[in-house]
Design a protein around this motif. Structure first.
Motif, mmCIF file in Angstrom:
data_model
loop_
_atom_site.group_PDB
_atom_site.id
_atom_site.type_symbol
_atom_site.label_atom_id
_atom_site.label_comp_id
_atom_site.label_asym_id
_atom_site.label_seq_id
_atom_site.Cartn_x
_atom_site.Cartn_y
_atom_site.Cartn_z
ATOM 1 N N VAL A 11 40.306 9.003 -13.115
ATOM 2 C CA VAL A 11 40.518 8.098 -14.250
ATOM 3 C C VAL A 11 41.558 7.036 -13.901
ATOM 4 O O VAL A 11 41.374 5.844 -14.188
ATOM 5 C CB VAL A 11 40.922 8.895 -15.510
ATOM 6 C CG1 VAL A 11 41.321 7.956 -16.641
ATOM 7 C CG2 VAL A 11 39.782 9.805 -15.952
ATOM 8 N N ALA A 12 42.648 7.439 -13.258
ATOM 9 C CA ALA A 12 43.687 6.484 -12.878
ATOM 10 C C ALA A 12 43.156 5.467 -11.866
ATOM 11 O O ALA A 12 43.443 4.271 -11.974
ATOM 12 C CB ALA A 12 44.891 7.224 -12.304
ATOM 13 N N MET A 13 42.380 5.947 -10.894
ATOM 14 C CA MET A 13 41.812 5.036 -9.897
ATOM 15 C C MET A 13 40.874 4.020 -10.557
ATOM 16 O O MET A 13 40.827 2.853 -10.154
ATOM 17 C CB MET A 13 41.058 5.827 -8.829
ATOM 18 C CG MET A 13 41.975 6.597 -7.890
ATOM 19 S SD MET A 13 41.106 7.739 -6.806
ATOM 20 C CE MET A 13 40.237 6.611 -5.729
ATOM 21 N N HIS A 14 40.151 4.472 -11.587
ATOM 22 C CA HIS A 14 39.255 3.547 -12.290
ATOM 23 C C HIS A 14 40.050 2.456 -13.003
ATOM 24 O O HIS A 14 39.727 1.272 -12.894
ATOM 25 C CB HIS A 14 38.399 4.315 -13.299
ATOM 26 C CG HIS A 14 37.526 3.433 -14.119
ATOM 27 N ND1 HIS A 14 36.387 2.858 -13.624
ATOM 28 C CD2 HIS A 14 37.636 3.003 -15.397
ATOM 29 C CE1 HIS A 14 35.818 2.121 -14.565
ATOM 30 N NE2 HIS A 14 36.572 2.193 -15.654
ATOM 31 N N PRO A 21 35.958 4.989 -7.613
ATOM 32 C CA PRO A 21 35.955 5.143 -9.081
ATOM 33 C C PRO A 21 36.157 3.829 -9.838
ATOM 34 O O PRO A 21 35.836 3.752 -11.024
ATOM 35 C CB PRO A 21 37.113 6.105 -9.337
ATOM 36 C CG PRO A 21 37.231 6.902 -8.091
ATOM 37 C CD PRO A 21 36.899 5.935 -7.000
ATOM 38 N N ALA A 22 36.651 2.802 -9.191
ATOM 39 C CA ALA A 22 36.834 1.510 -9.864
ATOM 40 C C ALA A 22 35.484 0.908 -10.268
ATOM 41 O O ALA A 22 35.400 0.153 -11.233
ATOM 42 C CB ALA A 22 37.588 0.545 -8.964
ATOM 43 N N ASP A 31 27.753 6.802 -15.010
ATOM 44 C CA ASP A 31 28.688 7.536 -14.161
ATOM 45 C C ASP A 31 29.681 8.399 -14.942
ATOM 46 O O ASP A 31 30.626 8.918 -14.356
ATOM 47 C CB ASP A 31 29.479 6.545 -13.298
ATOM 48 C CG ASP A 31 28.588 5.811 -12.323
ATOM 49 O OD1 ASP A 31 27.643 6.435 -11.823
ATOM 50 O OD2 ASP A 31 28.850 4.624 -12.055
ATOM 51 N N LEU A 32 29.466 8.577 -16.215
ATOM 52 C CA LEU A 32 30.390 9.379 -17.021
ATOM 53 C C LEU A 32 30.522 10.796 -16.475
ATOM 54 O O LEU A 32 31.610 11.375 -16.488
ATOM 55 C CB LEU A 32 29.938 9.419 -18.476
ATOM 56 C CG LEU A 32 30.848 10.161 -19.446
ATOM 57 C CD1 LEU A 32 32.211 9.493 -19.512
ATOM 58 C CD2 LEU A 32 30.218 10.230 -20.820
ATOM 59 N N SER A 37 33.159 15.754 -14.618
ATOM 60 C CA SER A 37 32.875 16.954 -13.819
ATOM 61 C C SER A 37 34.133 17.716 -13.377
ATOM 62 O O SER A 37 34.134 18.949 -13.440
ATOM 63 C CB SER A 37 31.987 16.616 -12.630
ATOM 64 O OG SER A 37 32.606 15.698 -11.775
ATOM 65 N N PRO A 38 35.220 17.071 -12.934
ATOM 66 C CA PRO A 38 36.395 17.877 -12.569
ATOM 67 C C PRO A 38 36.981 18.650 -13.750
ATOM 68 O O PRO A 38 37.420 19.789 -13.596
ATOM 69 C CB PRO A 38 37.406 16.847 -12.053
ATOM 70 C CG PRO A 38 36.626 15.644 -11.737
ATOM 71 C CD PRO A 38 35.421 15.666 -12.619
#
Length: 92
Positions: A11-14, A21-22, A31-32, A37-38
């Motif tokens: 999430v942070a990388m996005h 992930p961006a 891509d949700l 998934s983690p």
């Protein structure tokens, strides 16, 4: 815990626009699943660990270790030494 850290990292990388992930999107059929998934794996792991009794066993083991250490310290402070012979006698 590792799964939760990975999910937070995705999430942070996005949001910071870093790495793959961006480019992921938040659409349900997109891509949700990559973001979720983690967290779902972490939930599955915690459920399995609780269902098998592993969490309770680890807690009981820690309690037994603390009790044994407390008993050892108390006996040592009273000058009784090691009455069971678990440890070799100390030279004075």
């Amino acid at each position: 815990m590792l799964f939760v850290i990975a999910g937070i990292a995705f999430v942070a990388m996005h949001f910071f626009g870093f790495g793959a992930p961006a480019r992921w999107n938040w659409e349900v059929f997109g891509d949700l699943w990559k973001f979720l998934s983690p967290f779902l794996l972490a939930l599955a792991w915690w459920h399995w660990k609780d269902a098998t009794g592993r969490t309770g066993k680890e807690e009981m083991d820690r309690d037994a270790e603390r009790k044994a250490e407390r008993h050892r310290r108390t006996a040592e402070s009273l000058g009784l030494g090691n009455r069971r012979g678990d440890d070799p006698p100390k030279d004075r």
